[in-house]
Scaffold this active site. Sequence first.
Site, PDB file in Angstrom:
ATOM      1  N   LYS A  11       0.818  -1.216   0.000  1.00 40.58           N
ATOM      2  CA  LYS A  11       0.000   0.000   0.000  1.00 40.58           C
ATOM      3  C   LYS A  11       0.861   1.281   0.000  1.00 40.58           C
ATOM      4  CE  LYS A  11      -3.969  -2.245   2.287  1.00 40.58           C
ATOM      5  NZ  LYS A  11      -4.943  -2.161   3.404  1.00 40.58           N
ATOM      6  N   TYR A  51     -12.380  -2.140  -3.539  1.00 46.48           N
ATOM      7  CA  TYR A  51     -12.829  -2.319  -2.157  1.00 46.48           C
ATOM      8  C   TYR A  51     -14.351  -2.176  -2.035  1.00 46.48           C
ATOM      9  CZ  TYR A  51      -8.267  -2.628   0.232  1.00 46.48           C
ATOM     10  OH  TYR A  51      -7.042  -3.041   0.715  1.00 46.48           O
ATOM     11  N   ASN A 114      -2.091   0.399   6.693  1.00 47.09           N
ATOM     12  CA  ASN A 114      -1.512  -0.817   7.273  1.00 47.09           C
ATOM     13  C   ASN A 114      -0.672  -1.631   6.283  1.00 47.09           C
ATOM     14  OD1 ASN A 114      -3.590  -1.776   5.771  1.00 47.09           O
ATOM     15  ND2 ASN A 114      -4.678  -2.786   7.434  1.00 47.09           N
ATOM     16  N   HIS A 117      -2.255  -5.409   1.567  1.00 44.24           N
ATOM     17  CA  HIS A 117      -3.553  -6.068   1.384  1.00 44.24           C
ATOM     18  C   HIS A 117      -3.281  -7.500   0.963  1.00 44.24           C
ATOM     19  CE1 HIS A 117      -7.393  -7.327  -0.325  1.00 44.24           C
ATOM     20  NE2 HIS A 117      -6.684  -7.759  -1.357  1.00 44.24           N
ATOM     21  N   GLU A 128      -9.551 -10.795  -7.777  1.00 42.15           N
ATOM     22  CA  GLU A 128      -8.585  -9.700  -7.596  1.00 42.15           C
ATOM     23  C   GLU A 128      -7.389  -9.849  -8.535  1.00 42.15           C
ATOM     24  OE1 GLU A 128      -7.819  -9.619  -3.349  1.00 42.15           O
ATOM     25  OE2 GLU A 128      -9.867  -8.946  -2.929  1.00 42.15           O
TER      26      GLU A 128
HETATM   27  P1  RTP Z   1      -7.083  -6.016   3.380  1.00 44.63           P
HETATM   28  O1  RTP Z   1      -8.447  -6.323   2.771  1.00 44.63           O
HETATM   29  O2  RTP Z   1      -6.557  -4.658   2.969  1.00 44.63           O
HETATM   30  O3  RTP Z   1      -6.104  -7.125   3.111  1.00 44.63           O
HETATM   31  O4  RTP Z   1      -7.200  -5.953   4.960  1.00 44.63           O
HETATM   32  P2  RTP Z   1      -7.991  -6.914   5.941  1.00 44.63           P
HETATM   33  O5  RTP Z   1      -8.634  -8.043   5.188  1.00 44.63           O
HETATM   34  O6  RTP Z   1      -7.064  -7.239   7.058  1.00 44.63           O
HETATM   35  O7  RTP Z   1      -9.101  -5.917   6.518  1.00 44.63           O
HETATM   36  P3  RTP Z   1     -10.550  -5.542   5.924  1.00 44.63           P
HETATM   37  O8  RTP Z   1     -11.528  -5.684   7.027  1.00 44.63           O
HETATM   38  O9  RTP Z   1     -10.803  -6.253   4.636  1.00 44.63           O
HETATM   39  O10 RTP Z   1     -10.394  -3.980   5.646  1.00 44.63           O
HETATM   40  C1  RTP Z   1      -9.846  -3.512   4.451  1.00 44.63           C
HETATM   41  C2  RTP Z   1      -8.944  -2.348   4.726  1.00 44.63           C
HETATM   42  O11 RTP Z   1      -9.714  -1.218   5.137  1.00 44.63           O
HETATM   43  C3  RTP Z   1      -8.950  -0.418   6.033  1.00 44.63           C
HETATM   44  N1  RTP Z   1      -9.646  -0.308   7.309  1.00 44.63           N
HETATM   45  N2  RTP Z   1      -9.709   0.826   7.982  1.00 44.63           N
HETATM   46  N3  RTP Z   1     -10.289   2.802   9.928  1.00 44.63           N
HETATM   47  C4  RTP Z   1     -10.702   1.545  10.127  1.00 44.63           C
HETATM   48  O12 RTP Z   1     -11.292   1.201  11.122  1.00 44.63           O
HETATM   49  C5  RTP Z   1     -10.395   0.558   9.097  1.00 44.63           C
HETATM   50  N4  RTP Z   1     -10.762  -0.716   9.132  1.00 44.63           N
HETATM   51  C6  RTP Z   1     -10.278  -1.266   7.982  1.00 44.63           C
HETATM   52  C7  RTP Z   1      -7.603  -1.099   6.209  1.00 44.63           C
HETATM   53  O13 RTP Z   1      -6.686  -0.535   5.265  1.00 44.63           O
HETATM   54  C8  RTP Z   1      -7.941  -2.534   5.871  1.00 44.63           C
HETATM   55  O14 RTP Z   1      -6.782  -3.237   5.503  1.00 44.63           O
HETATM   56 MG    MG Z   2      -9.850  -7.710   3.440  1.00 45.14          MG
END
Ligand code: RTP
Ligand code: MG
Length: 140
Positions: A11, A51, A114, A117, A128
Amino acid sequence: MTLERTFSIIKPDATRRNLTGKINAKFEDAGLRIVAQKRILMTKAQAGEFYGVHKDRPFYDELCEFMSSGPVVVQVLEGENAIAKNREVMGATNPADAAAGTVRADFAESVGENSVHGSDAPETAAVEIAYFFAGTELVG
Ligand code: RTP
Ligand code: MG
């Protein structure tokens, strides 16, 4: 042994701090092979489409702004149980909860910014990968 492929993004917070090589080293050390990789700048619309599953979440607009705020490295990782293995190397979404030595524990700046992804299931990995790569770009 069955090889699996997953889709990964380094990212903008990580490319900005020149961490691509250090993150790739963690993937390779875990046995994941980078079979395709390119550095691109996503438009906000592209980030929004990518997303789309999160479109009703409060952080969606911030997430799309962030993902289009600078270059990202999109990549396909291959290995045994690549999807689960990649998510293990990434660590928990919130770096405060991420296990020591994971990408997010070592490099992530916040729950939003973070660093990486990774696809969360075979179906999403396939969608994807196809969103960013032509089949001819994947060299296993
Ligand atoms: P990713 O899809 O990016 O691999 O991350 P992940 O599965 O660990 O988390 P996900 O729940 O799918 O969330 C996607 C991305 O959204 C951002 N996020 N921001 N501000 C917040 O509370 C929040 N929560 C999620 C993060 O960049 C997360 O990786
Ligand atoms: Mg995710």
